[in-house]
Design a protein around this motif. Structure first.
Motif, short mmCIF file in Angstrom:
data_model
loop_
_atom_site.label_atom_id
_atom_site.label_comp_id
_atom_site.label_asym_id
_atom_site.label_seq_id
_atom_site.Cartn_x
_atom_site.Cartn_y
_atom_site.Cartn_z
N ASN A 177 0.96 -1.12 -0.04
CA ASN A 177 0.29 -0.26 -0.04
C ASN A 177 0.94 1.28 -0.03
OD1 ASN A 177 -2.41 -1.52 0.11
ND2 ASN A 177 -2.23 -1.99 2.51
N ILE A 178 0.47 2.66 -0.43
CA ILE A 178 1.44 3.38 -0.28
C ILE A 178 0.87 4.60 0.20
CG2 ILE A 178 1.59 5.50 -2.63
CD1 ILE A 178 2.65 3.67 -4.51
N HIS A 179 0.32 5.42 0.99
CA HIS A 179 -0.21 6.65 1.95
C HIS A 179 0.57 7.56 1.82
CE1 HIS A 179 -2.32 7.41 5.66
NE2 HIS A 179 -2.97 8.57 4.41
N ILE A 180 -0.02 8.73 0.82
CA ILE A 180 0.44 9.95 1.05
C ILE A 180 0.01 11.04 1.63
CG2 ILE A 180 1.92 11.48 -1.15
CD1 ILE A 180 2.14 9.11 -2.55
N LEU A 181 0.65 11.45 2.57
CA LEU A 181 -0.13 12.50 3.10
C LEU A 181 0.60 14.30 2.65
CD1 LEU A 181 -0.69 10.89 6.90
CD2 LEU A 181 -2.33 10.93 4.99
N VAL A 182 -0.58 15.05 2.01
CA VAL A 182 -0.41 16.24 1.35
C VAL A 182 -1.10 17.19 2.64
CG1 VAL A 182 -0.73 17.82 -0.87
CG2 VAL A 182 -0.43 15.46 -0.80
N PRO A 183 0.14 18.56 2.52
CA PRO A 183 -0.57 19.95 3.57
C PRO A 183 -1.45 19.99 2.62
CG PRO A 183 1.73 19.60 3.54
CD PRO A 183 1.27 19.05 2.67
N TYR A 184 -3.01 20.76 3.25
CA TYR A 184 -4.37 21.76 2.45
C TYR A 184 -3.82 22.82 1.93
CZ TYR A 184 -7.27 19.41 5.70
OH TYR A 184 -7.71 17.38 6.44
N ASP A 185 -2.59 23.46 1.78
CA ASP A 185 -2.48 24.68 1.50
C ASP A 185 -1.39 24.20 0.03
OD1 ASP A 185 0.13 23.79 2.44
OD2 ASP A 185 0.56 25.85 3.21
N ILE A 186 -0.65 22.30 0.10
CA ILE A 186 -0.39 22.52 -1.48
C ILE A 186 -1.30 22.01 -2.23
CG2 ILE A 186 1.96 20.88 -2.09
CD1 ILE A 186 2.30 23.16 -0.12
N GLU A 187 -1.53 22.38 -4.32
CA GLU A 187 -2.11 21.22 -4.79
C GLU A 187 -1.91 20.44 -5.56
OE1 GLU A 187 -4.71 22.31 -5.55
OE2 GLU A 187 -4.65 23.97 -4.58
#
Length: 244
Positions: A177-187
């Motif tokens: 599995n691949i899990h990536i968390l991105v901040p809200y202000d980043i497209e």
């Protein structure tokens, strides 16, 4: 001309290999597709229940069953024979027509200045087995380009500072599995391909996928100053891209 001959040679091997595969599936070994599906299912279920003993037995049983199915395929034997024949032809050609190199002495007109190369340790590295993830504390960002065998990959982008422009993440995985968390202000933009699994990006969720590719992105991606482009590929496993 030599490059063209090599390209034609490889194209013929691939074309014949596909033809042999179709013959094997349609006439000689119709059960191979069923065997591959069963082994992939065992691996997938074993991964989901890996905490239990039955899950581990199911997972490794699927690995063994998958290897046995592939090794017994006529197509695999054909490609193995083609590889051996290719190296044999290459070896005999080198004996008949050895490369001759004649040194040419040229006086240097300009003294070139030596260039230094900076070698840095990558954020994540290639793995065959096991889970890997980004540090749980603040870390310096470096673009990710990795390949993994069997295991999960977790990337948390909330502990780093992105440079201006486009940040790139490449992950190729066989099973996991691949899990990536991105901040809200980043497209974010995602290019994903998978044989069997599920795909989740923000509010988009696609369960029970079989042999599909996706391209998803947030509305403001094209004009954003800071953005993340993600390329992922899985044979069996789930992709989840979420906000944090």
């Amino acid at each position: 001309m030599l490059k063209n001959n090599k390209s034609d040679y490889m194209n013929w091997i691939i074309l014949i290999g596909v033809f042999v595969l179709l013959l094997e599936v349609l006439f000689f070994n119709r059960g191979v597709i069923f065997s591959l599906f069963i082994s992939a299912g065992m691996i997938y279920l074993g991964r989901k229940k890996s905490a239990k003993k039955k899950g581990k037995i199911l997972f490794w049983g699927g690995i063994v069953f998958l290897c046995a199915s592939v090794f017994n395929m006529m197509t695999f034997k054909f490609f193995l024979l083609a590889i051996l024949l290719h190296f044999f032809i290459k070896y005999t050609s080198s004996k008949k027509n050895p490369n001759r190199v004649s040194p040419v002495l040229v006086e240097p007109e300009i003294t070139k200045q030596e260039e230094t190369v900076v070698v840095s340790k990558p954020l994540l590295d290639n793995t065959i087995f096991g889970q890997q993830k980004t540090p749980t504390g603040v870390y310096e960002w470096d673009d990710v380009n990795i390949q993994a065998g069997i295991g999960d990959t977790v990337i948390d982008l909330s502990y780093t500072v992105f440079p201006k422009g486009e940040t790139v993440i490449f992950i190729r995985n066989i099973i996991g599995n691949i899990h990536i968390l991105v901040p809200y202000d980043i497209e974010v933009s995602v290019h994903h391909s998978v044989i069997a699994g599920t795909t989740t990006m923000l509010d988009f969720h696609q369960p029970k996928i079989f042999n599909k590719a996706f391209h998803l992105k947030t509305p403001g991606y094209d004009h954003a100053e800071q953005k993340v482009k993600i390329f992922t590929s899985l044979v069996v496993g789930n992709l989840e891209v979420g906000r944090i």
